[in-house]
Design an enzyme around this catalytic site. Structure first.
Site, PDB file in Angstrom:
ATOM      1  N   ALA A  68       0.864  -1.183   0.000  1.00 56.33           N
ATOM      2  CA  ALA A  68       0.000   0.000   0.000  1.00 56.33           C
ATOM      3  C   ALA A  68       0.895   1.225   0.000  1.00 56.33           C
ATOM      4  O   ALA A  68       2.044   1.166   0.463  1.00 56.33           O
ATOM      5  CB  ALA A  68      -0.874  -0.013   1.248  1.00 56.33           C
ATOM      6  N   GLY A 112       0.563  -5.055   0.613  1.00 51.33           N
ATOM      7  CA  GLY A 112      -0.583  -5.135  -0.309  1.00 51.33           C
ATOM      8  C   GLY A 112      -0.233  -5.819  -1.617  1.00 51.33           C
ATOM      9  O   GLY A 112      -1.123  -6.345  -2.303  1.00 51.33           O
ATOM     10  N   GLU A 115      -0.705  -9.346  -0.904  1.00 48.69           N
ATOM     11  CA  GLU A 115      -2.144  -9.621  -0.816  1.00 48.69           C
ATOM     12  C   GLU A 115      -2.772  -9.671  -2.216  1.00 48.69           C
ATOM     13  O   GLU A 115      -3.681 -10.465  -2.472  1.00 48.69           O
ATOM     14  CB  GLU A 115      -2.793  -8.579   0.092  1.00 48.69           C
ATOM     15  CG  GLU A 115      -2.335  -8.784   1.539  1.00 48.69           C
ATOM     16  CD  GLU A 115      -2.671  -7.633   2.478  1.00 48.69           C
ATOM     17  OE1 GLU A 115      -2.415  -6.472   2.114  1.00 48.69           O
ATOM     18  OE2 GLU A 115      -3.197  -7.908   3.573  1.00 48.69           O
ATOM     19  N   GLU A 135       4.144  -5.163   7.452  1.00 50.31           N
ATOM     20  CA  GLU A 135       3.289  -4.166   8.110  1.00 50.31           C
ATOM     21  C   GLU A 135       3.665  -3.915   9.562  1.00 50.31           C
ATOM     22  O   GLU A 135       3.507  -2.796  10.057  1.00 50.31           O
ATOM     23  CB  GLU A 135       1.805  -4.598   8.019  1.00 50.31           C
ATOM     24  CG  GLU A 135       1.191  -4.467   6.630  1.00 50.31           C
ATOM     25  CD  GLU A 135       1.399  -5.697   5.749  1.00 50.31           C
ATOM     26  OE1 GLU A 135       2.217  -6.581   6.103  1.00 50.31           O
ATOM     27  OE2 GLU A 135       0.745  -5.772   4.700  1.00 50.31           O
TER      28      GLU A 135
HETATM   29  N1  COA Z   1       4.523   3.294  -0.266  1.00 55.17           N
HETATM   30  C1  COA Z   1       4.911   4.499  -0.691  1.00 55.17           C
HETATM   31  N2  COA Z   1       6.086   4.747  -1.284  1.00 55.17           N
HETATM   32  C2  COA Z   1       6.906   3.698  -1.465  1.00 55.17           C
HETATM   33  C3  COA Z   1       6.574   2.396  -1.060  1.00 55.17           C
HETATM   34  C4  COA Z   1       5.319   2.218  -0.429  1.00 55.17           C
HETATM   35  N3  COA Z   1       4.882   1.011  -0.019  1.00 55.17           N
HETATM   36  N4  COA Z   1       7.591   1.565  -1.377  1.00 55.17           N
HETATM   37  C5  COA Z   1       8.532   2.322  -1.962  1.00 55.17           C
HETATM   38  N5  COA Z   1       8.121   3.615  -2.020  1.00 55.17           N
HETATM   39  C6  COA Z   1       8.829   4.776  -2.583  1.00 55.17           C
HETATM   40  C7  COA Z   1       9.940   5.246  -1.664  1.00 55.17           C
HETATM   41  O1  COA Z   1       9.435   6.069  -0.654  1.00 55.17           O
HETATM   42  C8  COA Z   1      10.803   5.985  -2.666  1.00 55.17           C
HETATM   43  O2  COA Z   1      10.213   7.231  -2.941  1.00 55.17           O
HETATM   44  P1  COA Z   1      11.155   8.536  -3.162  1.00 55.17           P
HETATM   45  O3  COA Z   1      12.019   8.210  -4.326  1.00 55.17           O
HETATM   46  O4  COA Z   1      10.162   9.624  -3.456  1.00 55.17           O
HETATM   47  O5  COA Z   1      11.912   8.703  -1.885  1.00 55.17           O
HETATM   48  C9  COA Z   1      10.685   5.140  -3.925  1.00 55.17           C
HETATM   49  O6  COA Z   1       9.494   4.375  -3.777  1.00 55.17           O
HETATM   50  C10 COA Z   1      11.812   4.152  -4.119  1.00 55.17           C
HETATM   51  O7  COA Z   1      11.947   3.428  -2.911  1.00 55.17           O
HETATM   52  P2  COA Z   1      13.389   3.043  -2.301  1.00 55.17           P
HETATM   53  O8  COA Z   1      13.163   2.621  -0.893  1.00 55.17           O
HETATM   54  O9  COA Z   1      14.364   4.138  -2.571  1.00 55.17           O
HETATM   55  O10 COA Z   1      13.753   1.806  -3.257  1.00 55.17           O
HETATM   56  P3  COA Z   1      14.603   0.522  -2.947  1.00 55.17           P
HETATM   57  O11 COA Z   1      14.636  -0.226  -4.235  1.00 55.17           O
HETATM   58  O12 COA Z   1      15.902   0.873  -2.278  1.00 55.17           O
HETATM   59  O13 COA Z   1      13.742  -0.316  -1.844  1.00 55.17           O
HETATM   60  C11 COA Z   1      11.727  -1.358  -0.999  1.00 55.17           C
HETATM   61  C12 COA Z   1      12.544  -0.887  -2.226  1.00 55.17           C
HETATM   62  C13 COA Z   1      10.423  -1.883  -1.571  1.00 55.17           C
HETATM   63  C14 COA Z   1      12.475  -2.483  -0.278  1.00 55.17           C
HETATM   64  C15 COA Z   1      11.490  -0.195  -0.023  1.00 55.17           C
HETATM   65  O14 COA Z   1      11.046   0.934  -0.756  1.00 55.17           O
HETATM   66  C16 COA Z   1      10.466  -0.485   1.050  1.00 55.17           C
HETATM   67  O15 COA Z   1      10.777  -1.125   2.045  1.00 55.17           O
HETATM   68  N6  COA Z   1       9.189  -0.043   0.842  1.00 55.17           N
HETATM   69  C17 COA Z   1       8.126  -0.185   1.795  1.00 55.17           C
HETATM   70  C18 COA Z   1       7.592  -1.598   1.820  1.00 55.17           C
HETATM   71  C19 COA Z   1       6.453  -1.777   2.835  1.00 55.17           C
HETATM   72  O16 COA Z   1       6.617  -1.548   4.010  1.00 55.17           O
HETATM   73  N7  COA Z   1       5.292  -2.188   2.315  1.00 55.17           N
HETATM   74  C20 COA Z   1       4.135  -2.448   3.108  1.00 55.17           C
HETATM   75  C21 COA Z   1       3.235  -1.273   3.138  1.00 55.17           C
HETATM   76  S1  COA Z   1       1.800  -1.581   4.137  1.00 55.17           S
END
Ligand code: COA
Length: 261
Positions: A68, A112, A115, A135
């Site tokens: 999400a 998500g 999911e 989460e």
């Molecule tokens: N929601 C909103 N933005 C997200 C996102 C999410 N679930 N996942 C990634 N992004 C955004 C980051 O904030 C970043 O935005 P920015 O460039 O404006 O700062 C961009 O996507 C790239 O993310 P980044 O973390 O730099 O990429 P990465 O390849 O190094 O890492 C992930 C990728 C997916 C491991 C990491 O972004 C992450 O842990 N995301 C959250 C995952 C999560 O907790 N999901 C469950 C949500 S309920």
């Protein structure tokens, strides 16, 4: 007309609709706009008689869907969240769709995104994909069905380990626990997902829909009720032109051409 890129790309390849979630700069995170566009694309694919199978993937080479959109959570009240969750759910829409949906998981498949993949009927993943329900790191729990669908797919212990620790697992581990059906090389993913889709698309659409409904019911119905549903759907197939054609084609030693009725 807006010049903004579409957040869900929709393309028809033969009898297969390919839906691509297109926010690679945000790792294809599901915000309200993506959910709405995805619901629209699923509905269009459901109505299009020429479409028999749907494949969902993520744009770019990093993420299927990284969950999400966390930015939307900030400042959101319980009442705001209640209203959001009263909107039609993409997870339910995928499950209810009478056509099979295949997840082609090309990278991070988190929260998500997990999911979404769990709501699909078949999951094929690239060897570089990573899976998780992170989460708990945010002080919340899965809210798109993860606590219910994940244990049904991988069992209680494997689901609890993922949901309680928030740890990510790789594609090999996901395959070992039965979360995904197949692993491919990254550049072979779409071809493999499309090949599975085309195989299904070549079968009787009536039988495929009935089979999806019956198999889905195995997760929610007690055995006796599930068996009753199977019997009813089996008998329904006997009312179809597809069954007449399928049986006749076998007896005449030729390939069947299913009318889909
Ligand atoms: N929601 C909103 N933005 C997200 C996102 C999410 N679930 N996942 C990634 N992004 C955004 C980051 O904030 C970043 O935005 P920015 O460039 O404006 O700062 C961009 O996507 C790239 O993310 P980044 O973390 O730099 O990429 P990465 O390849 O190094 O890492 C992930 C990728 C997916 C491991 C990491 O972004 C992450 O842990 N995301 C959250 C995952 C999560 O907790 N999901 C469950 C949500 S309920």
């Amino acid at each position: 007309m807006s010049d903004e890129p579409k957040v869900v790309l929709s393309e028809t390849r033969g009898a297969v609709a390919l839906l691509t979630i297109n926010r690679p700069e945000k790792r294809n995170a599901l915000n309200g706009q993506v959910r709405c566009a995805l619901l629209g694309a699923l509905d269009a694919a459901a109505r299009d008689q020429a479409v028999r199978v749907i494949v969902i993937t993520g744009a770019g080479d990093k993420a299927f869907v990284a969950g999400a959109d966390i930015a939307e959570f900030e400042g959101r009240t319980p009442v705001d969240q209640y209203r959001v969750m009263k909107q039609p759910s993409v997870y339910d829409a995928i499950e209810r769709l009478s056509k099979p949906v295949i997840a082609a998981i090309n990278g991070f498949c988190l929260g998500g995104g997990m999911e979404l993949a769990l709501a699909c009927d078949i999951r094929v993943a690239s060897s570089v994909a990573k899976f998780g329900q992170p989460e708990v790191n945010l002080g919340i729990i899965p809210g798109g069905g993860g606590t219910q669908r994940l244990p049904r797919v991988v069992g209680l212990g494997a689901a609890a380990r993922m949901i309680l620790t928030g740890d990510l697992i790789d594609a090999a581990e996901a395959h070992r626990i039965g979360l995904i059906e197949e692993i491919t090389a990254p550049d072979a993913l779409m071809a493999r997902a499309m090949a599975i889709a085309e195989t299904i698309a070549s079968k009787s659409p009536v039988a495929v829909s009935a089979a999806k409904e019956a198999v889905r019911a195995a997760l929610s119905l007690p055995l006796a009720e599930g068996l009753k549903l199977e019997t009813a759907l089996f008998q329904l197939c006997f009312a179809s032109e597809d069954k007449v054609e399928g049986v006749r084609a076998f007896l005449e030693k030729r390939a069947a051409t299913f009318p889909g009725r």
